[in-house]
Design a protein around this motif. Structure first.
Motif, PDB file in Angstrom:
ATOM      1  N   ALA A   1      -2.951 -11.674 -10.675  1.00 35.81           N
ATOM      2  CA  ALA A   1      -1.563 -11.249 -10.855  1.00 35.81           C
ATOM      3  C   ALA A   1      -1.406 -10.393 -12.108  1.00 35.81           C
ATOM      4  O   ALA A   1      -0.615  -9.455 -12.131  1.00 35.81           O
ATOM      5  CB  ALA A   1      -0.647 -12.465 -10.943  1.00 35.81           C
ATOM      6  N   GLU A   2      -2.190 -10.713 -13.146  1.00 37.54           N
ATOM      7  CA  GLU A   2      -2.025 -10.009 -14.421  1.00 37.54           C
ATOM      8  C   GLU A   2      -3.309 -10.135 -15.242  1.00 37.54           C
ATOM      9  O   GLU A   2      -3.962 -11.170 -15.215  1.00 37.54           O
ATOM     10  CB  GLU A   2      -0.855 -10.659 -15.172  1.00 37.54           C
ATOM     11  N   THR A   3      -3.650  -9.056 -15.945  1.00 30.93           N
ATOM     12  CA  THR A   3      -4.797  -9.093 -16.866  1.00 30.93           C
ATOM     13  C   THR A   3      -4.417  -8.412 -18.165  1.00 30.93           C
ATOM     14  O   THR A   3      -3.553  -7.542 -18.198  1.00 30.93           O
ATOM     15  CB  THR A   3      -6.031  -8.370 -16.284  1.00 30.93           C
ATOM     16  N   ARG A   4      -5.096  -8.827 -19.212  1.00 35.92           N
ATOM     17  CA  ARG A   4      -4.867  -8.245 -20.531  1.00 35.92           C
ATOM     18  C   ARG A   4      -6.163  -8.332 -21.315  1.00 35.92           C
ATOM     19  O   ARG A   4      -6.904  -9.313 -21.206  1.00 35.92           O
ATOM     20  CB  ARG A   4      -3.761  -9.022 -21.227  1.00 35.92           C
ATOM     21  N   LEU A   5      -6.439  -7.331 -22.111  1.00 36.60           N
ATOM     22  CA  LEU A   5      -7.669  -7.255 -22.892  1.00 36.60           C
ATOM     23  C   LEU A   5      -7.322  -7.296 -24.377  1.00 36.60           C
ATOM     24  O   LEU A   5      -6.422  -6.585 -24.822  1.00 36.60           O
ATOM     25  CB  LEU A   5      -8.399  -5.949 -22.559  1.00 36.60           C
ATOM     26  N   GLU A   6      -8.031  -8.142 -25.122  1.00 35.03           N
ATOM     27  CA  GLU A   6      -7.841  -8.232 -26.578  1.00 35.03           C
ATOM     28  C   GLU A   6      -9.183  -8.102 -27.270  1.00 35.03           C
ATOM     29  O   GLU A   6     -10.209  -8.527 -26.733  1.00 35.03           O
ATOM     30  CB  GLU A   6      -7.231  -9.576 -26.968  1.00 35.03           C
ATOM     31  N   LYS A   7      -9.143  -7.553 -28.462  1.00 36.21           N
ATOM     32  CA  LYS A   7     -10.327  -7.480 -29.318  1.00 36.21           C
ATOM     33  C   LYS A   7      -9.954  -8.143 -30.648  1.00 36.21           C
ATOM     34  O   LYS A   7      -9.514  -7.482 -31.575  1.00 36.21           O
ATOM     35  CB  LYS A   7     -10.723  -6.015 -29.505  1.00 36.21           C
ATOM     36  N   PRO A   8     -10.118  -9.490 -30.725  1.00 36.10           N
ATOM     37  CA  PRO A   8      -9.635 -10.225 -31.894  1.00 36.10           C
ATOM     38  C   PRO A   8     -10.370  -9.910 -33.195  1.00 36.10           C
ATOM     39  O   PRO A   8      -9.798 -10.021 -34.273  1.00 36.10           O
ATOM     40  CB  PRO A   8      -9.816 -11.690 -31.502  1.00 36.10           C
TER      41      PRO A   8
END
Length: 192
Positions: A69-76
């Protein structure tokens, strides 16, 4: 000469970005049914990839998957990548092993995971109508649709209406005990 030097500088910076900041850790958050390795392969996201070049465009193949349904990418932090995923929830088991999700998307192979009433029918799948019926009759055993109308199979009775709106209205009133109930615009027909 300046062009050659500029190209060499750019090539050096590109190679340095590949070597200096590799992806060391990839974390997938929010999965319930899907496998992390399958998602990472679809997104072409692996340890050792250049961290600076991990961009949100890699999520495009994931957004085409009906389960997601939804995706998100993070680079902490440098070297770390976190992929957030929200999966769709199967609700109604369909013939053939698929399921209809809570938001009306057909999920391949999700039939055994769907907790709702079994769906049977002929003709095009009326997704929105079936979802409305499933919400109105949470204890239904089966939902059927035909060109003639809709059937709701309950423990003690079976309801029929040529249009979904009659069944939705009937769900909000006190029901007489009967084995078969037929709902029409002009009234209700009950068989003991």
């Amino acid at each position: 000469m300046r062009t050659i030097l500029a190209l060499l500088l750019l090539a050096t910076l590109y190679v340095a970005s590949l070597v200096l900041f590799p992806v060391e850790k990839v974390e997938v958050v929010g999965l319930r049914h899907l496998k992390p390795e399958d998602l990472l392969a679809k997104a072409r996201l692996h340890p050792g990839d250049p961290w600076l070049w991990v961009l949100p465009q890699r999520l495009a193949p994931l957004q085409k998957d009906p389960w997601i349904a939804e995706t998100r990418l993070e680079k902490p932090r440098p070297g770390a990548v976190r992929l957030y995923v929200r999966e769709r929830k199967p609700l109604l088991p369909l013939p053939g092993g698929d399921a209809l999700s809570e938001d009306g998307v057909v999920l391949p192979g999700a039939g055994p995971l769907a907790p709702g009433p079994k769906v049977e029918g002929k003709g095009p799948l009326p997704k929105e109508d079936l979802l409305k019926l499933a919400r109105a009759y949470p204890k239904a055993k089966a939902l059927r649709y035909t060109p003639a109308g809709f059937w709701v199979v309950l423990d003690q009775s079976t309801l029929f209406a040529p249009e979904v709106r009659f069944l939705l209205e009937y769900a909000q009133v006190e029901r007489p005990s009967a084995s078969r109930v037929y709902l029409y615009s002009w009234g209700v027909s009950v068989r003991p």
